[in-house]
Design a protein around this motif. Structure first.
Motif, PDB file in Angstrom:
ATOM      1  N   UNK A   1      79.626 171.149  18.002  1.00 53.65           N
ATOM      2  CA  UNK A   1      78.376 171.857  18.211  1.00 53.65           C
ATOM      3  C   UNK A   1      78.099 172.733  17.006  1.00 53.65           C
ATOM      4  N   UNK A   2      77.016 172.462  16.349  1.00 56.20           N
ATOM      5  CA  UNK A   2      76.619 173.293  15.227  1.00 56.20           C
ATOM      6  C   UNK A   2      75.482 174.192  15.671  1.00 56.20           C
ATOM      7  N   UNK A   3      75.320 175.278  14.931  1.00 58.68           N
ATOM      8  CA  UNK A   3      74.243 176.198  15.271  1.00 58.68           C
ATOM      9  C   UNK A   3      72.923 175.764  14.622  1.00 58.68           C
ATOM     10  N   UNK A   4      72.988 175.328  13.390  1.00 58.77           N
ATOM     11  CA  UNK A   4      71.768 174.973  12.651  1.00 58.77           C
ATOM     12  C   UNK A   4      71.668 173.470  12.413  1.00 58.77           C
ATOM     13  N   UNK A   5      72.785 172.861  12.056  1.00 59.54           N
ATOM     14  CA  UNK A   5      72.768 171.418  11.831  1.00 59.54           C
ATOM     15  C   UNK A   5      72.415 170.718  13.131  1.00 59.54           C
ATOM     16  N   UNK A   6      71.518 169.752  13.015  1.00 65.01           N
ATOM     17  CA  UNK A   6      71.084 169.058  14.218  1.00 65.01           C
ATOM     18  C   UNK A   6      69.821 169.652  14.822  1.00 65.01           C
ATOM     19  N   UNK A   7      69.287 170.698  14.188  1.00 64.33           N
ATOM     20  CA  UNK A   7      67.985 171.210  14.603  1.00 64.33           C
ATOM     21  C   UNK A   7      66.943 170.727  13.600  1.00 64.33           C
ATOM     22  N   UNK A   8      65.684 170.804  13.961  1.00 62.60           N
ATOM     23  CA  UNK A   8      64.615 170.289  13.090  1.00 62.60           C
ATOM     24  C   UNK A   8      63.576 171.358  12.794  1.00 62.60           C
ATOM     25  N   UNK A   9      63.952 172.378  12.031  1.00 66.74           N
ATOM     26  CA  UNK A   9      62.982 173.429  11.712  1.00 66.74           C
ATOM     27  C   UNK A   9      61.944 172.950  10.690  1.00 66.74           C
ATOM     28  N   UNK A  10      60.894 173.753  10.554  1.00 67.44           N
ATOM     29  CA  UNK A  10      59.861 173.471   9.547  1.00 67.44           C
ATOM     30  C   UNK A  10      60.489 173.562   8.152  1.00 67.44           C
TER      31      UNK A  10
ATOM     32  N   UNK B   1      74.477 176.842   8.039  1.00 69.52           N
ATOM     33  CA  UNK B   1      75.642 176.558   8.890  1.00 69.52           C
ATOM     34  C   UNK B   1      76.926 177.069   8.240  1.00 69.52           C
ATOM     35  N   UNK B   2      77.071 176.796   6.943  1.00 68.48           N
ATOM     36  CA  UNK B   2      78.316 177.150   6.255  1.00 68.48           C
ATOM     37  C   UNK B   2      78.454 178.663   6.126  1.00 68.48           C
ATOM     38  N   UNK B   3      77.350 179.306   5.745  1.00 66.52           N
ATOM     39  CA  UNK B   3      77.418 180.751   5.518  1.00 66.52           C
ATOM     40  C   UNK B   3      77.300 181.548   6.816  1.00 66.52           C
ATOM     41  N   UNK B   4      76.738 180.917   7.841  1.00 66.10           N
ATOM     42  CA  UNK B   4      76.528 181.645   9.083  1.00 66.10           C
ATOM     43  C   UNK B   4      75.351 182.601   9.009  1.00 66.10           C
ATOM     44  N   UNK B   5      74.318 182.198   8.295  1.00 63.39           N
ATOM     45  CA  UNK B   5      73.100 183.029   8.237  1.00 63.39           C
ATOM     46  C   UNK B   5      71.922 182.212   8.778  1.00 63.39           C
ATOM     47  N   UNK B   6      70.859 182.925   9.167  1.00 63.36           N
ATOM     48  CA  UNK B   6      69.705 182.232   9.725  1.00 63.36           C
ATOM     49  C   UNK B   6      69.075 181.294   8.702  1.00 63.36           C
ATOM     50  N   UNK B   7      68.597 180.155   9.217  1.00 63.11           N
ATOM     51  CA  UNK B   7      67.896 179.171   8.375  1.00 63.11           C
ATOM     52  C   UNK B   7      66.742 179.825   7.615  1.00 63.11           C
ATOM     53  N   UNK B   8      66.039 180.729   8.281  1.00 68.12           N
ATOM     54  CA  UNK B   8      64.867 181.357   7.649  1.00 68.12           C
ATOM     55  C   UNK B   8      65.259 182.232   6.469  1.00 68.12           C
ATOM     56  N   UNK B   9      66.546 182.570   6.382  1.00 72.57           N
ATOM     57  CA  UNK B   9      66.989 183.445   5.281  1.00 72.57           C
ATOM     58  C   UNK B   9      67.481 182.649   4.069  1.00 72.57           C
ATOM     59  N   UNK B  10      67.305 181.324   4.139  1.00 76.41           N
ATOM     60  CA  UNK B  10      67.780 180.471   3.036  1.00 76.41           C
ATOM     61  C   UNK B  10      66.591 179.747   2.419  1.00 76.41           C
ATOM     62  N   UNK B  11      66.533 179.725   1.107  1.00 73.63           N
ATOM     63  CA  UNK B  11      65.494 178.966   0.408  1.00 73.63           C
ATOM     64  C   UNK B  11      66.169 178.001  -0.551  1.00 73.63           C
ATOM     65  N   UNK B  12      65.575 176.826  -0.705  1.00 80.31           N
ATOM     66  CA  UNK B  12      66.134 175.846  -1.640  1.00 80.31           C
ATOM     67  C   UNK B  12      65.115 175.546  -2.733  1.00 80.31           C
ATOM     68  N   UNK B  13      65.596 175.508  -3.947  1.00 79.34           N
ATOM     69  CA  UNK B  13      64.748 175.197  -5.098  1.00 79.34           C
ATOM     70  C   UNK B  13      65.311 174.008  -5.850  1.00 79.34           C
ATOM     71  N   UNK B  14      64.393 173.269  -6.440  1.00 73.62           N
ATOM     72  CA  UNK B  14      64.789 172.148  -7.289  1.00 73.62           C
ATOM     73  C   UNK B  14      64.648 172.627  -8.727  1.00 73.62           C
TER      74      UNK B  14
END
Lengths: 159, 752, 80
Positions: free
Chosen positions: B6-15, B494-507
């Motif tokens: 059971x993961x907290x974030x993995x397996x969810x489908x946020x925007x 998931x790895x860091x244990x922080x909310x998805x909304x607090x993470x941003x990804x850049x290319x």
């Protein structure tokens, strides 16, 4: 070749520009006015990526000349969201993962706006045929159709 | 091994993090780049499918007002043959000659010259002023005829590679691949039933909606900056450097948002030309292909001829299989025959098989990767053969596949034994699926087929930075083509244990992040995801060390839980847990800002199997096929963002169905593509398709921290044969060739 | 000893030998052994992928090869 002076209204704003007589409205929008949310996928009216509303009617900007905007009222993707935030159609596209690469998305959203303005409660078949002029190569349309259905429901509740 | 947990974030489908910009028109794609003083570049293309180029004279174009540069093949210094150009590109000498012809035009639409001018109108007028002297040659268009000893040659210096002995005469066969095991003759002797057939599939295009585009600007120091639509900006930089003979360090590539690729944007077309034009003109140069140019002059996938013979016992056991494959390479070597040969029998336990595959030059555009390159063509033939065997022995097609299905420990046709794979699970899920147990609608036909793709790992880099408020920035180098930023953020959360909304990804561009191979091979969520997870683990290790230093305990007395450093159980430290923000707040005292990083060459990408079934209705008077229902079942390993996994499955299904039912390159006798536009090259539209039902199977890949396999490519494989098998079921007529378009279906029904 | 298997395209370089057994520590050492046995083969192997005990590597180097390992050279896989 001398350019033609055009006065028009885009997203509620009075706009004037000079364009070549043979220049498409899409080309004017993108290369001269820098309203680049409207995309070019084919420039032959086959893909719908450049969908805009001309006096409320859905058209391909690539099939319209820049000079034909004279005196008309146009809405582009930049005019869909309001000061209150995203339009429900945009919000539902996000929530339903109805975009992958996103290049066709502005066209789909404008086309959906035209559909729901005209028919607030379309069935799946109506949605699919209305959007048949917009190509998406990423999603297989499933999530797009669901997003449109959800947007229609949301708008019906708001009304 | 990654267990199903059971993961907290993995397996969810946020925007997705880049979503708002993409629904409002803000997102910047390659053609949306604007710089002051920009010129427009355009390319002159060969009107002949096969011709010697005697001379190219750009002087009249260059003399025109508003024209600032004009180039032809002679102006491209690099591109020595025999060097690998990068993933998807093949030999760099071929890539160089593909983007700008030298002494020969090898397909209709082959670039022969280019100009840069102040407007598109002037650029077009300038192209008309370029004089090219051609000596036309007979076009080579049919893949089997091209292999004949007396065929005209595309390249008189091409001697077939990989034959036991080097041939003494050149031919159009670039290379041959053979894969063999056991004794096929003995295997066929053991068979109770044998089926065989020859299957033709036409050349097809990825059909991404965004045409190729780029803007290049070269400054007075000779340093170039290029914005482009690419699946791999590092590899585009490398190819451009080799083709122009420029230093890599003088080239900076910035990936724009990419409007689809599916493999087709793994190699350069415009970028080296734009850089050269900009260098000569001293101004930025913007180049945008038309849709017609995309069809005629970028890389579609191979048309193919596959001959397959399969033998089986009455109980369904396959005893032998034999395949002969011929794939169109287009104008230069590089058809995906290796994967085609390795994939064709991969889902099955097979003791006796023989595959011989040919990479064949023809006067058509040089093929590029397209979603599971090479597998749809060969597996179409095998999956039809299995359908015919099932019918002959009176067995359910899923049961026949289950009887022979590969599983952990099965030796794959290409040598190694499979680790944990999910093919049987897909087949069992299909059998139990309500869409399969439901009766076939009256008058329709149901077709079943399996799909497979290897998936790859390769090189990736990622950095993770922590802001002073504890928010997380991911920087990585794989263009986000279908929502991968969301997957990266989910794995980091998931790895860091922080909310998805607090993470941003850049290319990042080529100068702001570490090297990443292309977004391709279904590798991004697997390999770059692995780098992101490791970079997050690096952050956690640093946070634990900072917390230990703050608390005056040993590092092994600190644990990381729910986004905080806490004392390990039994450690009697009277301390307050430290979050990322807490660590950053005192970072100036404990060693400076937090910066995590990882780079790797990932191995262990897990093969992904699928089972599809489709119900089709065939109008026997018009030949039109209606898709009534489509079900896609696929092993994703772990679905990080299930909605985007489904999106891959649904999109691949639509592309596979398009190829099966309508899409094809149609050539006239002179080698001119007759349907180079979306009106006549008909990709599926919304009204052509039903909802596409998906079932994601999750057999975690033990070689990924969260069990990811990679899902993007497998989905296109099975729909081809599933559709062909459904048409067979609906009409009673076996049609071996694609597309199953109205004229082809009518012809088959009429001749039956 | 580890079992090393060559795909058909490599047979011209191995004088037709499809399979050999060797004792090496890792992939790097295997390349040294093979190059000594068939000079020039390294260039071809560099264009191959390799599977060591079921795991496919596009580029192996320091991966260990155990006494009972199976090593298969295979075509490189690209992807879309």
């Amino acid at each position: 070749m001398s350019k033609v002076h055009v006065q028009t209204t885009i997203n509620g704003e009075a706009v004037e520009y000079l364009c070549e007589p043979q220049q498409s409205f899409l080309d004017v929008l993108r290369e001269d006015l820098l309203k680049q949310g409207t995309k070019e996928g084919c420039a032959t009216g086959d893909c719908g990526a450049c969908s805009v509303l001309l006096d409320g009617r859905l058209v391909c900007a690539c099939l319209m000349l820049g000079v034909e905007a004279e005196g008309r009222t146009l809405t582009t993707i930049e005019g869909i969201a309001s000061d209150d935030g995203l339009h429900p159609i945009q919000q539902k596209f996000l929530e339903h993962a109805a975009l992958q690469c996103g290049i066709c998305t502005p066209g789909f959203i404008v086309a959906t706006k035209a559909l729901l303005d005209k028919n607030p409660n379309p069935d799946e078949t109506t949605i699919r045929y209305w959007l048949a002029g917009n190509l998406c190569r990423c999603t297989g349309y499933d999530k797009i159709v669901r997003a449109v259905q959800a947007a229609a429901e949301e708008l019906a509740q708001e009304a | 091994m990654a267990e199903a947990v059971d993961y907290k974030y993995i397996g969810t489908s946020p925007v997705r993090p880049d979503g708002v910009d993409k629904v409002t028109g803000r997102a910047q794609f390659a053609a949306d780049q604007n710089m002051p003083n920009t010129l427009y570049g355009k390319i002159l293309r060969s009107p002949h499918a096969h011709a010697n180029i005697k001379s190219v004279d750009v002087s009249k174009a260059l003399a025109m007002e508003g024209v600032y540069a004009a180039v032809s093949g002679a102006d491209f210094p690099g591109g020595a043959r025999g060097k690998v150009g990068g993933e998807g590109g093949g030999d760099i000498g071929d890539v160089a000659r593909n983007i700008m012809a030298r002494d020969k035009a090898l397909y209709h639409g082959h670039a022969v010259a280019a100009v840069a001018a102040t407007s598109l109108t002037i650029a077009d007028a300038a192209l008309a002023m370029i004089d090219v002297e051609y000596e036309t040659l007979a076009p080579v268009l049919d893949v089997v005829a091209a292999m004949a000893a007396d065929s005209p040659l595309l390249d008189a210096t091409n001697f077939t590679k990989n034959l036991p002995e080097t041939p003494d005469k050149p031919s159009n066969i670039a290379s041959v691949t053979v894969l063999t095991r056991g004794n096929v003759d003995e295997g066929f002797e053991q068979a109770d039933v044998t089926v065989e057939g020859e299957y033709h599939i036409p050349m097809a295009h990825q059909g991404y909606i965004e045409p190729h585009a780029c803007t290049a600007t070269v400054n007075e120091e000779g340093k170039a900056t290029v914005w482009c639509s690419t699946q791999g900006h590092f590899e585009f930089r490398s190819m451009t450097s080799k083709i122009l003979d420029w230093k890599v360090g003088d080239l900076k590539f910035i990936p724009a948002e990419i409007g689809g690729g599916f493999g087709g944007k793994t190699t350069v077309y415009l970028e080296p030309v734009a850089v050269l034009l900009s260098k000569l003109a001293g101004r930025p140069v913007k180049m945008m292909m038309s849709r017609e140019e995309v069809f005629r002059a970028t890389g579609p996938t191979s048309g193919s001829v596959c001959r397959v013979k399969v033998g089986a016992k009455k109980d369904g056991t396959i005893t032998a299989a034999k395949a002969w494959l011929a794939y169109e390479a287009g104008a230069f070597a590089g058809a995906p025959i290796g994967p085609g040969a390795m994939a064709i029998f991969a889902p099955y336990v097979l003791e006796n098989f023989h595959v011989e595959a040919h990479d064949v030059l023809v006067n058509k555009p040089k093929v590029a990767a397209y979603r599971a390159p090479g597998a749809p063509q060969s597996m179409h033939a095998m999956e039809i053969a299995l359908d015919d065997i099932a019918r002959e022995i009176g067995m359910d097609p899923l049961d026949l596949r289950l009887k022979n299905a590969a599983s952990e420990g099965t030796r794959a046709p290409y040598g190694p034994k499979f680790p944990a794979i999910g093919f049987k699970e897909c087949l069992e899920a299909a059998k139990a699926h309500p869409n399969y147990t439901a009766p076939v609608p009256e008058g329709a036909g149901r077709g079943v087929a399996a799909g497979f793709w290897f998936n790859i790992g390769m090189q990736s880099s990622a950095e993770v930075r922590i802001n002073e408020d504890g928010t997380v920035i991911i920087m990585e180098g794989n263009p986000d083509i279908g929502g991968s930023r969301a997957s990266m953020c989910l794995m980091a959360a998931e790895t860091l244990g922080v909310d998805y909304e607090r993470v941003k990804a850049y290319i990042g561009d080529t100068e702001s992040t570490g090297f990443c191979n292309v977004t391709g091979g279904s590798r991004t969520t697997f390999a770059t995801g692995m780098a992101v997870v490791q970079a997050c683990e690096d952050i956690i290790a640093q946070c634990k060390a900072r917390a230990a230093a703050t608390w005056g305990v040993d590092e092994d007395q600190v644990e990381w839980e729910d986004g905080q450093a806490i004392p390990a159980p039994g450690v009697n430290a009277d301390v307050t847990p430290m979050s990322l923000a807490d660590v950053m707040a005192s970072a100036h005292k404990t060693g400076g800002p937090l910066l995590g990083r990882a780079s790797l060459n990932a191995s262990g990408a897990g093969a992904s199997f699928s089972v599809n079934f489709v119900d089709l209705m065939v109008d026997k008077e018009t030949g039109k096929v209606d898709v009534l229902a489509f079900t896609a079942i696929q092993d994703a390993g772990t679905a990080i963002h299930p909605a985007y996994v489904e999106g891959q499955m649904q999109g691949g299904a639509a592309q596979g169905l398009g190829w099966a039912l309508n899409e094809e390159y149609i050539y006239d006798a002179d080698g001119v593509m007759e349907n180079a536009g979306f009106l006549d090259y008909r990709v599926p539209v919304a009204s052509d398709l039903p909802m596409i039902d998906c079932q994601i199977i999750e057999v975690p890949n033990p070689r990924h921290p969260y069990g990811v396999r990679g899902v993007g490519e497998t989905p296109i494989v099975a729909p081809l044969a599933a559709a062909a098998n459904a048409v067979r079921a609906a009409t009673g007529v076996r049609i071996n060739d694609l597309p199953l378009s109205p004229p082809n279906i009518l012809a088959a029904i009429d001749s039956d | 000893m580890a079992r090393i298997v060559f795909h058909d395209q490599l047979l011209p370089a191995t004088n037709g030998e499809r399979e050999i057994e060797v004792t090496v520590e890792n992939y790097r050492d295997l390349l040294v052994v093979l190059e000594a046995r068939w000079p020039g083969i390294g260039e071809r192997l560099a264009k191959s992928a390799v599977a060591i005990d079921g795991q496919i590597y596009q580029d192996a180097f320091l991966e260990p090869i155990a006494a009972n390992s199976e090593v298969f050279f295979m075509s490189r896989i690209e992807g879309g």
